[in-house]
Design a protein around this motif. Structure first.
Motif, PDB file in Angstrom:
ATOM      1  N   GLN A  43       0.820  -1.210   0.000  1.00 30.58           N
ATOM      2  CA  GLN A  43       0.000   0.000   0.000  1.00 30.58           C
ATOM      3  C   GLN A  43       0.857   1.265   0.000  1.00 30.58           C
ATOM      4  O   GLN A  43       0.390   2.329  -0.374  1.00 30.58           O
ATOM      5  CB  GLN A  43      -0.933   0.033   1.221  1.00 30.58           C
ATOM      6  CG  GLN A  43      -1.937  -1.077   1.255  1.00 30.58           C
ATOM      7  CD  GLN A  43      -1.385  -2.359   1.868  1.00 30.58           C
ATOM      8  OE1 GLN A  43      -0.252  -2.403   2.324  1.00 30.58           O
ATOM      9  NE2 GLN A  43      -2.184  -3.413   1.837  1.00 30.58           N
ATOM     10  N   GLU A  44       2.109   1.171   0.429  1.00 31.97           N
ATOM     11  CA  GLU A  44       2.970   2.347   0.533  1.00 31.97           C
ATOM     12  C   GLU A  44       3.836   2.579  -0.696  1.00 31.97           C
ATOM     13  O   GLU A  44       4.559   3.567  -0.762  1.00 31.97           O
ATOM     14  CB  GLU A  44       3.860   2.211   1.767  1.00 31.97           C
ATOM     15  CG  GLU A  44       3.068   2.222   3.068  1.00 31.97           C
ATOM     16  CD  GLU A  44       3.974   2.030   4.270  1.00 31.97           C
ATOM     17  OE1 GLU A  44       5.175   1.773   4.087  1.00 31.97           O
ATOM     18  OE2 GLU A  44       3.454   2.127   5.379  1.00 31.97           O
ATOM     19  N   ILE A  45       3.792   1.703  -1.668  1.00 32.23           N
ATOM     20  CA  ILE A  45       4.598   1.877  -2.886  1.00 32.23           C
ATOM     21  C   ILE A  45       3.995   2.985  -3.741  1.00 32.23           C
ATOM     22  O   ILE A  45       2.792   3.009  -4.001  1.00 32.23           O
ATOM     23  CB  ILE A  45       4.692   0.557  -3.668  1.00 32.23           C
ATOM     24  CG1 ILE A  45       5.455  -0.462  -2.838  1.00 32.23           C
ATOM     25  CG2 ILE A  45       5.376   0.774  -5.019  1.00 32.23           C
ATOM     26  CD1 ILE A  45       5.577  -1.815  -3.484  1.00 32.23           C
ATOM     27  N   ILE A  46       4.832   3.909  -4.153  1.00 36.06           N
ATOM     28  CA  ILE A  46       4.397   5.063  -4.928  1.00 36.06           C
ATOM     29  C   ILE A  46       4.146   4.632  -6.380  1.00 36.06           C
ATOM     30  O   ILE A  46       4.949   3.921  -6.981  1.00 36.06           O
ATOM     31  CB  ILE A  46       5.462   6.174  -4.899  1.00 36.06           C
ATOM     32  CG1 ILE A  46       5.661   6.643  -3.465  1.00 36.06           C
ATOM     33  CG2 ILE A  46       5.059   7.320  -5.795  1.00 36.06           C
ATOM     34  CD1 ILE A  46       6.861   7.566  -3.308  1.00 36.06           C
ATOM     35  N   THR A  47       3.028   5.075  -6.933  1.00 34.30           N
ATOM     36  CA  THR A  47       2.700   4.806  -8.329  1.00 34.30           C
ATOM     37  C   THR A  47       2.864   6.096  -9.127  1.00 34.30           C
ATOM     38  O   THR A  47       2.337   7.131  -8.753  1.00 34.30           O
ATOM     39  CB  THR A  47       1.241   4.310  -8.464  1.00 34.30           C
ATOM     40  OG1 THR A  47       1.085   3.170  -7.624  1.00 34.30           O
ATOM     41  CG2 THR A  47       0.927   3.932  -9.883  1.00 34.30           C
ATOM     42  N   VAL A  48       3.598   6.030 -10.225  1.00 39.51           N
ATOM     43  CA  VAL A  48       3.863   7.185 -11.064  1.00 39.51           C
ATOM     44  C   VAL A  48       3.197   6.926 -12.428  1.00 39.51           C
ATOM     45  O   VAL A  48       3.400   5.886 -13.034  1.00 39.51           O
ATOM     46  CB  VAL A  48       5.368   7.423 -11.262  1.00 39.51           C
ATOM     47  CG1 VAL A  48       5.613   8.593 -12.194  1.00 39.51           C
ATOM     48  CG2 VAL A  48       6.040   7.636  -9.917  1.00 39.51           C
ATOM     49  N   HIS A  49       2.372   7.888 -12.869  1.00 37.36           N
ATOM     50  CA  HIS A  49       1.720   7.785 -14.174  1.00 37.36           C
ATOM     51  C   HIS A  49       2.335   8.826 -15.115  1.00 37.36           C
ATOM     52  O   HIS A  49       2.395  10.001 -14.773  1.00 37.36           O
ATOM     53  CB  HIS A  49       0.209   8.042 -14.037  1.00 37.36           C
ATOM     54  CG  HIS A  49      -0.476   7.045 -13.160  1.00 37.36           C
ATOM     55  ND1 HIS A  49      -0.844   5.803 -13.579  1.00 37.36           N
ATOM     56  CD2 HIS A  49      -0.820   7.097 -11.844  1.00 37.36           C
ATOM     57  CE1 HIS A  49      -1.411   5.146 -12.609  1.00 37.36           C
ATOM     58  NE2 HIS A  49      -1.411   5.919 -11.520  1.00 37.36           N
ATOM     59  N   ALA A  50       2.821   8.410 -16.263  1.00 34.89           N
ATOM     60  CA  ALA A  50       3.439   9.303 -17.217  1.00 34.89           C
ATOM     61  C   ALA A  50       2.546   9.406 -18.457  1.00 34.89           C
ATOM     62  O   ALA A  50       1.913   8.450 -18.851  1.00 34.89           O
ATOM     63  CB  ALA A  50       4.818   8.797 -17.624  1.00 34.89           C
ATOM     64  N   LYS A  51       2.496  10.597 -19.029  1.00 39.00           N
ATOM     65  CA  LYS A  51       1.692  10.812 -20.243  1.00 39.00           C
ATOM     66  C   LYS A  51       2.577  10.906 -21.436  1.00 39.00           C
ATOM     67  O   LYS A  51       3.669  11.297 -21.448  1.00 39.00           O
ATOM     68  CB  LYS A  51       0.874  12.090 -20.115  1.00 39.00           C
ATOM     69  CG  LYS A  51      -0.222  11.963 -19.101  1.00 39.00           C
ATOM     70  CD  LYS A  51      -1.055  13.206 -19.133  1.00 39.00           C
ATOM     71  CE  LYS A  51      -2.184  13.076 -18.135  1.00 39.00           C
ATOM     72  NZ  LYS A  51      -3.093  14.189 -18.186  1.00 39.00           N
TER      73      LYS A  51
END
Length: 51
Positions: A43-51
């Motif tokens: 739950q603490e892992i950061i998710t990064v979304h790139a466009k």
């Protein structure tokens, strides 16, 4: 060190030690300077979304 490793492998673990090694003291890592466990829980892992 390579020779010591070979001797310990053939004779048994910790049969050959350094003269400075105290047999009565057990070494333990100091853990007061550890970094925080940022990825210890899913739950603490950061998710990064790139466009």
């Amino acid at each position: 060190m390579v020779i010591m490793d070979k001797l310990n492998k053939t004779m048994g673990q910790n049969k050959v030690l350094l003269a400075s090694h105290d047999l009565n003291v057990h070494w333990k890592m100091k853990q007061d300077k550890l970094s925080p466990p940022y990825s210890a829980r899913m739950q603490e892992i950061i998710t990064v979304h790139a466009k």
